[in-house]
Design a protein around this motif. Structure first.
Motif, PDB file in Angstrom:
ATOM      1  N   ILE A 180       0.840  -1.201   0.000  1.00  0.00           N
ATOM      2  CA  ILE A 180       0.000   0.000   0.000  1.00  0.00           C
ATOM      3  C   ILE A 180       0.873   1.248   0.000  1.00  0.00           C
ATOM      4  O   ILE A 180       0.592   2.217  -0.707  1.00  0.00           O
ATOM      5  CB  ILE A 180      -0.982  -0.038   1.175  1.00  0.00           C
ATOM      6  CG1 ILE A 180      -1.999  -1.151   0.915  1.00  0.00           C
ATOM      7  CG2 ILE A 180      -1.678   1.311   1.350  1.00  0.00           C
ATOM      8  CD1 ILE A 180      -2.908  -1.461   2.066  1.00  0.00           C
ATOM      9  N   THR A 227      -1.978  -0.990  -9.045  1.00  0.00           N
ATOM     10  CA  THR A 227      -3.251  -0.675  -8.417  1.00  0.00           C
ATOM     11  C   THR A 227      -4.309  -0.536  -9.496  1.00  0.00           C
ATOM     12  O   THR A 227      -4.152   0.263 -10.415  1.00  0.00           O
ATOM     13  CB  THR A 227      -3.172   0.637  -7.613  1.00  0.00           C
ATOM     14  OG1 THR A 227      -2.207   0.488  -6.568  1.00  0.00           O
ATOM     15  CG2 THR A 227      -4.522   0.999  -7.009  1.00  0.00           C
ATOM     16  N   ASN A 243      -8.390   5.869   5.274  1.00  0.00           N
ATOM     17  CA  ASN A 243      -8.752   4.536   4.806  1.00  0.00           C
ATOM     18  C   ASN A 243     -10.064   4.125   5.465  1.00  0.00           C
ATOM     19  O   ASN A 243     -10.272   4.377   6.658  1.00  0.00           O
ATOM     20  CB  ASN A 243      -7.679   3.511   5.184  1.00  0.00           C
ATOM     21  CG  ASN A 243      -6.500   3.546   4.263  1.00  0.00           C
ATOM     22  OD1 ASN A 243      -6.638   3.746   3.066  1.00  0.00           O
ATOM     23  ND2 ASN A 243      -5.319   3.345   4.812  1.00  0.00           N
ATOM     24  N   MET A 296      -9.939  -2.575   4.476  1.00  0.00           N
ATOM     25  CA  MET A 296      -9.247  -3.468   3.555  1.00  0.00           C
ATOM     26  C   MET A 296      -9.916  -4.828   3.651  1.00  0.00           C
ATOM     27  O   MET A 296     -10.253  -5.281   4.734  1.00  0.00           O
ATOM     28  CB  MET A 296      -7.776  -3.585   3.922  1.00  0.00           C
ATOM     29  CG  MET A 296      -7.016  -2.310   3.734  1.00  0.00           C
ATOM     30  SD  MET A 296      -5.389  -2.416   4.449  1.00  0.00           S
ATOM     31  CE  MET A 296      -5.168  -0.714   4.925  1.00  0.00           C
ATOM     32  N   VAL A 318      -7.596  -9.698   1.689  1.00  0.00           N
ATOM     33  CA  VAL A 318      -6.134  -9.673   1.807  1.00  0.00           C
ATOM     34  C   VAL A 318      -5.619 -11.095   1.622  1.00  0.00           C
ATOM     35  O   VAL A 318      -6.080 -12.026   2.287  1.00  0.00           O
ATOM     36  CB  VAL A 318      -5.694  -9.112   3.183  1.00  0.00           C
ATOM     37  CG1 VAL A 318      -4.180  -9.154   3.322  1.00  0.00           C
ATOM     38  CG2 VAL A 318      -6.223  -7.703   3.390  1.00  0.00           C
ATOM     39  N   CYS A 320      -4.798  -7.010  -2.061  1.00  0.00           N
ATOM     40  CA  CYS A 320      -5.925  -6.647  -1.208  1.00  0.00           C
ATOM     41  C   CYS A 320      -6.791  -5.627  -1.921  1.00  0.00           C
ATOM     42  O   CYS A 320      -6.349  -4.945  -2.846  1.00  0.00           O
ATOM     43  CB  CYS A 320      -5.467  -6.110   0.145  1.00  0.00           C
ATOM     44  SG  CYS A 320      -4.982  -4.382   0.158  1.00  0.00           S
ATOM     45  N   ARG A 321      -8.020  -5.542  -1.462  1.00  0.00           N
ATOM     46  CA  ARG A 321      -8.922  -4.481  -1.879  1.00  0.00           C
ATOM     47  C   ARG A 321      -8.935  -3.461  -0.751  1.00  0.00           C
ATOM     48  O   ARG A 321      -8.959  -3.833   0.429  1.00  0.00           O
ATOM     49  CB  ARG A 321     -10.315  -5.030  -2.126  1.00  0.00           C
ATOM     50  CG  ARG A 321     -10.346  -5.979  -3.330  1.00  0.00           C
ATOM     51  CD  ARG A 321     -11.688  -6.618  -3.494  1.00  0.00           C
ATOM     52  NE  ARG A 321     -12.642  -5.629  -3.969  1.00  0.00           N
ATOM     53  CZ  ARG A 321     -13.518  -5.841  -4.941  1.00  0.00           C
ATOM     54  NH1 ARG A 321     -13.552  -7.010  -5.539  1.00  0.00           N
ATOM     55  NH2 ARG A 321     -14.353  -4.902  -5.311  1.00  0.00           N
ATOM     56  N   ARG A 322      -8.909  -2.193  -1.118  1.00  0.00           N
ATOM     57  CA  ARG A 322      -8.885  -1.119  -0.111  1.00  0.00           C
ATOM     58  C   ARG A 322      -9.855  -0.041  -0.540  1.00  0.00           C
ATOM     59  O   ARG A 322      -9.911   0.338  -1.702  1.00  0.00           O
ATOM     60  CB  ARG A 322      -7.475  -0.549   0.007  1.00  0.00           C
ATOM     61  CG  ARG A 322      -7.366   0.663   0.916  1.00  0.00           C
ATOM     62  CD  ARG A 322      -5.925   1.084   1.136  1.00  0.00           C
ATOM     63  NE  ARG A 322      -5.313   1.680  -0.028  1.00  0.00           N
ATOM     64  CZ  ARG A 322      -4.965   2.962  -0.133  1.00  0.00           C
ATOM     65  NH1 ARG A 322      -5.158   3.803   0.864  1.00  0.00           N
ATOM     66  NH2 ARG A 322      -4.402   3.408  -1.235  1.00  0.00           N
ATOM     67  N   GLN A 323     -10.616   0.463   0.430  1.00  0.00           N
ATOM     68  CA  GLN A 323     -11.487   1.615   0.203  1.00  0.00           C
ATOM     69  C   GLN A 323     -10.861   2.827   0.853  1.00  0.00           C
ATOM     70  O   GLN A 323     -10.483   2.788   2.029  1.00  0.00           O
ATOM     71  CB  GLN A 323     -12.873   1.404   0.803  1.00  0.00           C
ATOM     72  CG  GLN A 323     -13.786   0.586  -0.030  1.00  0.00           C
ATOM     73  CD  GLN A 323     -15.224   0.716   0.428  1.00  0.00           C
ATOM     74  OE1 GLN A 323     -15.496   0.929   1.604  1.00  0.00           O
ATOM     75  NE2 GLN A 323     -16.150   0.586  -0.498  1.00  0.00           N
ATOM     76  N   ALA A 324     -10.764   3.910   0.065  1.00  0.00           N
ATOM     77  CA  ALA A 324     -10.211   5.162   0.587  1.00  0.00           C
ATOM     78  C   ALA A 324     -11.255   6.268   0.448  1.00  0.00           C
ATOM     79  O   ALA A 324     -11.953   6.356  -0.566  1.00  0.00           O
ATOM     80  CB  ALA A 324      -8.940   5.538  -0.168  1.00  0.00           C
ATOM     81  N   ASP A 377     -12.461   2.484  -4.560  1.00  0.00           N
ATOM     82  CA  ASP A 377     -12.057   1.115  -4.248  1.00  0.00           C
ATOM     83  C   ASP A 377     -10.845   0.757  -5.100  1.00  0.00           C
ATOM     84  O   ASP A 377     -10.915   0.806  -6.333  1.00  0.00           O
ATOM     85  CB  ASP A 377     -13.172   0.127  -4.563  1.00  0.00           C
ATOM     86  CG  ASP A 377     -14.342   0.218  -3.607  1.00  0.00           C
ATOM     87  OD1 ASP A 377     -14.471   1.235  -2.902  1.00  0.00           O
ATOM     88  OD2 ASP A 377     -15.144  -0.731  -3.585  1.00  0.00           O
TER      89      ASP A 377
END
Length: 171
Positions: free
Chosen positions: A88, A125, A103, A106, A109, A159-163, A143
């Protein structure tokens, strides 16, 4: 002494980045994949420091003799949470530096292959979704799907991450 960064009230146009380099919510395109220019070779010192800072005494990461005699790897495995943070972190300059509010979470993962001292990590990404915030007109949610590979192209983490991202033009 005045700030070297432009005032935040200067006009925004598509593709204009934050003075620190991050993108605004409007500049992310669903389906886009960013190949990050930063790469990093990981070291045993990274493993030792991270494991010690997080109070993780797992010999799988910090004890070469244990790894040589009692594991299938034969050598220390990089701490997976270090790998996640590095993945990340490598993405930040091209995505969120200066433009993220925080953030949100996540998920998914995974560490499909091991990472060892001396391996070099590069990251991509993919922008998989985005939506405007329902509660804040100055923000949106993006996302990301981060993927980390070692030098031979083997996927070592994802991983998937939401910001929660700032908008350049509140609306």
């Amino acid at each position: 002494m005045s700030s070297p960064f432009p005032a935040p009230t200067q006009p925004w146009s598509p593709g204009t980045r934050h003075p620190r380099g991050g993108r605004y919510f409007e500049d992310f395109t669903i389906g886009e994949t960013i190949r990050h220019g930063l790469t990093r070779t990981v070291t045993q010192m990274d493993n030792m420091l991270f494991s010690n800072m997080t109070l993780n005494p797992q010999p799988l990461h910090i004890d070469a003799q244990f790894c040589a005699t009692e594991t299938e790897w034969g050598k220390p495995l990089m701490n997976s949470l270090f790998t996640l943070g590095l993945m990340i972190g490598i993405s930040v300059n091209d995505t969120t530096v200066g433009t993220t509010i925080g953030n949100l979470g996540m998920t998914d993962v995974k560490f499909p292959a091991p990472l060892f001292e001396g391996d070099s990590v590069h990251v991509t990404t993919e922008i998989i979704a985005k939506r405007e915030s329902k509660s804040r007109p100055d923000a949106g949610i993006v996302d990301f799907h981060h993927r980390a590979y070692k030098q031979d192209g083997t996927l070592v983490a994802e991983c998937r991450r939401q910001a929660f991202m700032r908008k350049a033009i509140p609306g």
